[in-house]
Design a protein around this motif. Sequence first.
Motif, PDB file in Angstrom:
ATOM      1  N   GLY A 121       0.799  -1.222   0.000  1.00 37.74           N
ATOM      2  CA  GLY A 121       0.000   0.000   0.000  1.00 37.74           C
ATOM      3  C   GLY A 121       0.829   1.269   0.000  1.00 37.74           C
ATOM      4  N   ASP A 122       2.127   1.142  -0.186  1.00 36.85           N
ATOM      5  CA  ASP A 122       3.007   2.310  -0.159  1.00 36.85           C
ATOM      6  C   ASP A 122       2.755   3.279  -1.313  1.00 36.85           C
ATOM      7  OD1 ASP A 122       4.145   1.086   2.020  1.00 36.85           O
ATOM      8  OD2 ASP A 122       6.018   0.553   1.009  1.00 36.85           O
ATOM      9  N   LEU A 123       2.104   2.831  -2.369  1.00 35.82           N
ATOM     10  CA  LEU A 123       1.849   3.697  -3.523  1.00 35.82           C
ATOM     11  C   LEU A 123       0.397   4.179  -3.584  1.00 35.82           C
ATOM     12  CD1 LEU A 123       3.938   1.811  -6.225  1.00 35.82           C
ATOM     13  CD2 LEU A 123       4.616   3.716  -4.787  1.00 35.82           C
ATOM     14  N   ASP A 124      -0.346   3.967  -2.505  1.00 31.85           N
ATOM     15  CA  ASP A 124      -1.744   4.408  -2.482  1.00 31.85           C
ATOM     16  C   ASP A 124      -1.878   5.921  -2.613  1.00 31.85           C
ATOM     17  OD1 ASP A 124      -2.469   1.776  -2.232  1.00 31.85           O
ATOM     18  OD2 ASP A 124      -3.095   1.909  -0.131  1.00 31.85           O
ATOM     19  N   TRP A 125      -0.813   6.658  -2.342  1.00 27.31           N
ATOM     20  CA  TRP A 125      -0.850   8.107  -2.502  1.00 27.31           C
ATOM     21  C   TRP A 125      -1.191   8.491  -3.935  1.00 27.31           C
ATOM     22  CZ3 TRP A 125       2.520  10.195  -6.021  1.00 27.31           C
ATOM     23  CH2 TRP A 125       3.628   9.423  -6.386  1.00 27.31           C
ATOM     24  N   ARG A 126      -0.926   7.619  -4.907  1.00 28.34           N
ATOM     25  CA  ARG A 126      -1.263   7.923  -6.297  1.00 28.34           C
ATOM     26  C   ARG A 126      -2.779   8.101  -6.455  1.00 28.34           C
ATOM     27  NH1 ARG A 126       1.275  10.000 -10.124  1.00 28.34           N
ATOM     28  NH2 ARG A 126      -0.023   8.906 -11.601  1.00 28.34           N
ATOM     29  N   ASP A 127      -3.582   7.346  -5.715  1.00 31.68           N
ATOM     30  CA  ASP A 127      -5.036   7.496  -5.782  1.00 31.68           C
ATOM     31  C   ASP A 127      -5.506   8.789  -5.133  1.00 31.68           C
ATOM     32  OD1 ASP A 127      -5.566   5.124  -7.172  1.00 31.68           O
ATOM     33  OD2 ASP A 127      -5.579   3.948  -5.328  1.00 31.68           O
TER      34      ASP A 127
END
Length: 138
Positions: A121-127
């Motif tokens: 979930g480390d790339l959830d900031w993209r959402d």
Amino acid sequence: MNIALMSHDNRKDLMVQFCTAYAGILSKHTLFATNTTGNMVAEATGLDIHCFLSFAHGGCQQIGARIAYNEIDLVLFFDDPNSPSMAEDVTYISRLCDQNNIPYASNIATAEMLILGLARGDLDWRDIVNPKNNRTPA
């Protein structure tokens, strides 16, 4: 997440092996690829991959356009550092990723870190930064 897969000719087998190893994670996302890479990965893994044109026929530019419009969330581009003729394409894609804050991996070590981070979930900031990514580019 929308993930783009690209690889130079002598890195295609490495991309297939990588996608085979991480098929469980990749299957939860929308995958895009240049034609030859995408077909090789799809055949080996059973993953559903939207294929653009082949690299030589403009697939790099098609993926680049989606990066420029912030429709791609992660790029895995296994390039051949010993092929100076491909340096412009690598620079084009990496520069677009830098301009749009899109995570980019050019080798298997970085790709593994990004994929494992994606699973955590480390790339959830993209959402959060780009909520329109909930739709799939055509």
